[in-house]
Design a protein around this motif. Structure first.
Motif, short mmCIF file in Angstrom:
data_model
loop_
_atom_site.label_atom_id
_atom_site.label_comp_id
_atom_site.label_asym_id
_atom_site.label_seq_id
_atom_site.Cartn_x
_atom_site.Cartn_y
_atom_site.Cartn_z
N TYR A 1 32.77 45.59 45.88
CA TYR A 1 33.81 45.19 43.92
C TYR A 1 32.52 45.77 42.91
O TYR A 1 32.16 45.17 42.60
CB TYR A 1 34.37 43.76 43.93
CG TYR A 1 35.31 43.66 42.95
CD1 TYR A 1 36.78 43.71 42.28
CD2 TYR A 1 34.53 42.82 41.51
CE1 TYR A 1 36.96 43.73 40.87
CE2 TYR A 1 34.57 42.38 40.55
CZ TYR A 1 36.10 42.76 40.49
OH TYR A 1 36.60 42.73 38.86
N PRO A 2 33.46 46.75 42.16
CA PRO A 2 35.36 46.89 41.72
C PRO A 2 35.12 48.57 42.39
O PRO A 2 34.13 49.29 42.81
CB PRO A 2 34.85 46.95 40.56
CG PRO A 2 34.01 47.26 40.23
CD PRO A 2 33.11 46.62 40.86
N ILE B 1 38.90 48.23 35.99
CA ILE B 1 39.49 47.23 35.81
C ILE B 1 40.08 47.33 34.09
O ILE B 1 39.82 48.10 33.28
CB ILE B 1 38.43 46.68 35.47
CG1 ILE B 1 37.19 46.59 37.38
CG2 ILE B 1 38.19 45.01 35.16
CD1 ILE B 1 36.07 45.69 37.04
N ARG B 2 41.41 46.58 34.22
CA ARG B 2 41.23 46.21 32.78
C ARG B 2 41.35 44.94 32.80
O ARG B 2 41.97 43.90 32.82
CB ARG B 2 43.36 46.81 33.53
CG ARG B 2 43.51 46.24 32.35
CD ARG B 2 45.68 47.53 32.61
NE ARG B 2 46.05 46.24 33.82
CZ ARG B 2 47.35 45.18 33.54
NH1 ARG B 2 47.40 45.21 32.22
NH2 ARG B 2 47.77 44.84 34.42
N VAL C 1 36.81 50.81 32.69
CA VAL C 1 37.58 49.31 32.23
C VAL C 1 38.20 49.48 30.68
O VAL C 1 37.53 50.40 29.77
CB VAL C 1 36.56 48.38 31.99
CG1 VAL C 1 36.93 48.06 31.03
CG2 VAL C 1 34.94 48.51 32.42
N GLY D 1 40.94 40.51 40.55
CA GLY D 1 39.69 40.71 40.21
C GLY D 1 39.51 41.76 39.18
O GLY D 1 39.05 42.92 38.55
N TYR D 2 40.88 43.23 39.41
CA TYR D 2 40.86 44.14 38.74
C TYR D 2 41.73 43.83 37.13
O TYR D 2 42.51 44.86 36.93
CB TYR D 2 41.71 44.87 39.48
CG TYR D 2 40.83 45.62 40.40
CD1 TYR D 2 39.40 46.45 40.57
CD2 TYR D 2 40.73 45.26 41.60
CE1 TYR D 2 38.51 47.55 41.31
CE2 TYR D 2 40.11 45.33 42.86
CZ TYR D 2 38.95 46.09 42.37
OH TYR D 2 37.88 46.87 43.48
N THR D 3 42.91 42.58 37.03
CA THR D 3 43.13 42.16 36.00
C THR D 3 42.90 41.53 35.33
O THR D 3 42.54 39.83 36.01
CB THR D 3 44.70 42.50 36.16
OG1 THR D 3 45.12 43.39 36.56
CG2 THR D 3 45.36 41.95 34.42
N THR E 1 42.26 34.28 42.09
CA THR E 1 40.98 35.57 42.74
C THR E 1 39.35 35.15 43.59
O THR E 1 39.23 34.22 42.98
CB THR E 1 40.68 35.72 41.45
OG1 THR E 1 41.98 35.97 40.63
CG2 THR E 1 39.04 36.88 41.29
N LEU F 1 31.34 38.36 38.59
CA LEU F 1 32.12 38.71 36.75
C LEU F 1 31.59 38.10 35.94
O LEU F 1 30.86 38.38 35.03
CB LEU F 1 33.67 38.87 36.83
CG LEU F 1 34.39 39.79 37.53
CD1 LEU F 1 35.91 39.69 37.41
CD2 LEU F 1 34.20 41.19 36.46
#
Length: 326
Positions: free
Chosen positions: A29-30, A34-35, A65, A89-91, A263, A271
């Motif tokens: 990851y990732p 990512i947003r 990002v 984990g992407y928002t 998450t 993160l």
């Protein structure tokens, strides 16, 4: 036979969902962009910090990002969006945690619960409010402001920068509750308009962030009485804290990152570690200082405990002041 078939189907369903769960918790990851949702307009402290952190994440992990500004309702629109997003984990949500800890009490119909539907990642930064007055007001210290407000029996106006229920507004409410200061509150959509009226003398006092406020202090257009941090600022060593007059008083802006509840913990941990590293990089520290902010990180568990404490703290301030919003 039916039991065997049922067990087989259950196993197949588990296997079907396993790749997604493994991907979420994967050490790789990732593996896609990512947003970071910022629930305020572009240009504010949260937005600037999101773009700084986002750039460093891209450099470290090689994935784009994207900063997604979704303003409205004191940050609740963007926060609600993240609360309902996939917990992969992407928002992520980056905002002033003061607003988020105020919302559960201020908005009875809040469509999400920050403590239930969002998972703390880490705090990133803290910046204090500056307690400032019109240069025409005959006060030069916090104690003099309190005395003058009582002597004029509520004739003074306090600018609620960023609107009713915002962190600057409630800082003024807390100040009045703790000191007996008497003033009326005038709501503004943002700090710039509030400062313009303070400069012109239409407003008597306010609390606002350092970046927008201090340039007007330097030109003498408004008067700086104190800072709302626990300790004096290195940038302004001669300026007292409000706490030196009102023991224990602290307010300001705490920027932090949260993810949708559920998450995977390995993703949260990755993160947390990377963001804690980023905000301590010399160039990031320098840029944050220019914004009137300083790095402040913690573990997800510490962040969760802080939020619980702050929700209770501001809940009492709001309830005692009988402030409600639909």
């Amino acid at each position: 036979m039916k039991k065997i078939l049922l067990a087989a189907l259950t196993s197949l369903c588990a296997l079907a969902s396993a790749p997604a769960a493994l991907a979420q918790a994967s050490p790789n990851y990732p593996v896609k962009p990512i947003r970071i949702v910022v629930p305020f307009p572009a240009g504010g402290t949260s937005d600037v910090l999101a773009r700084m952190v986002g750039q460093k994440l891209t450099e470290a992990w090689g994935q784009p990002v994207i900063v997604d500004n979704r303003p409205g309702a004191n940050g609740n629109i963007g926060a609600d969006h993240v609360a309902k997003a996939d917990p992969d984990g992407y928002t992520l949500l980056l905002m002033d945690m003061g607003n988020l800890t105020i919302s559960p009490t201020l908005y009875p119909k809040l469509p999400f619960n920050p403590q239930v539907h969002l998972a703390p990642v880490t705090m990133l930064a803290y910046s204090p409010h500056l307690l400032v007055t019109s240069s025409a007001l005959p006060v030069k210290t916090t104690a003099e402001l309190i005395a003058h407000s009582k002597a004029t029996r509520g004739k003074l106006n306090f600018a609620a920068a960023a609107g009713t229920g915002s962190a600057p507004h409630l800082a003024g409410v807390l100040f009045a509750q703790r000191t007996g200061a008497e003033w009326g509150y005038i709501p503004y959509k943002g700090g710039a308009q509030a400062l313009a009226d303070l400069i012109s003398g239409q407003i008597d006092a306010t609390m606002n962030g350092m970046v927008a406020t201090y340039p007007h202090v330097k030109t003498g257009k408004i008067r700086l009485l104190a800072v709302s941090s626990k300790n004096r600022l290195p940038q302004l060593p001669d300026v007292p804290t409000i706490g030196e007059t009102v023991p224990g008083f602290v307010s300001g802006s705490w920027q932090g990152v949260m993810a949708p509840a559920g998450t995977p913990k390995p993703v949260i941990a990755k993160l947390n570690a990377e963001m804690a590293r980023i905000v301590k990089l010399p160039d990031v520290v320098e840029k944050m200082a220019a914004q009137g902010a300083e790095p402040q990180t913690n573990t997800p568990e510490e962040f969760s405990a802080w939020m619980k404490s702050e929700i209770a703290h501001w809940g009492k301030v709001i309830t005692d002041a009988k402030i409600t919003l639909d």
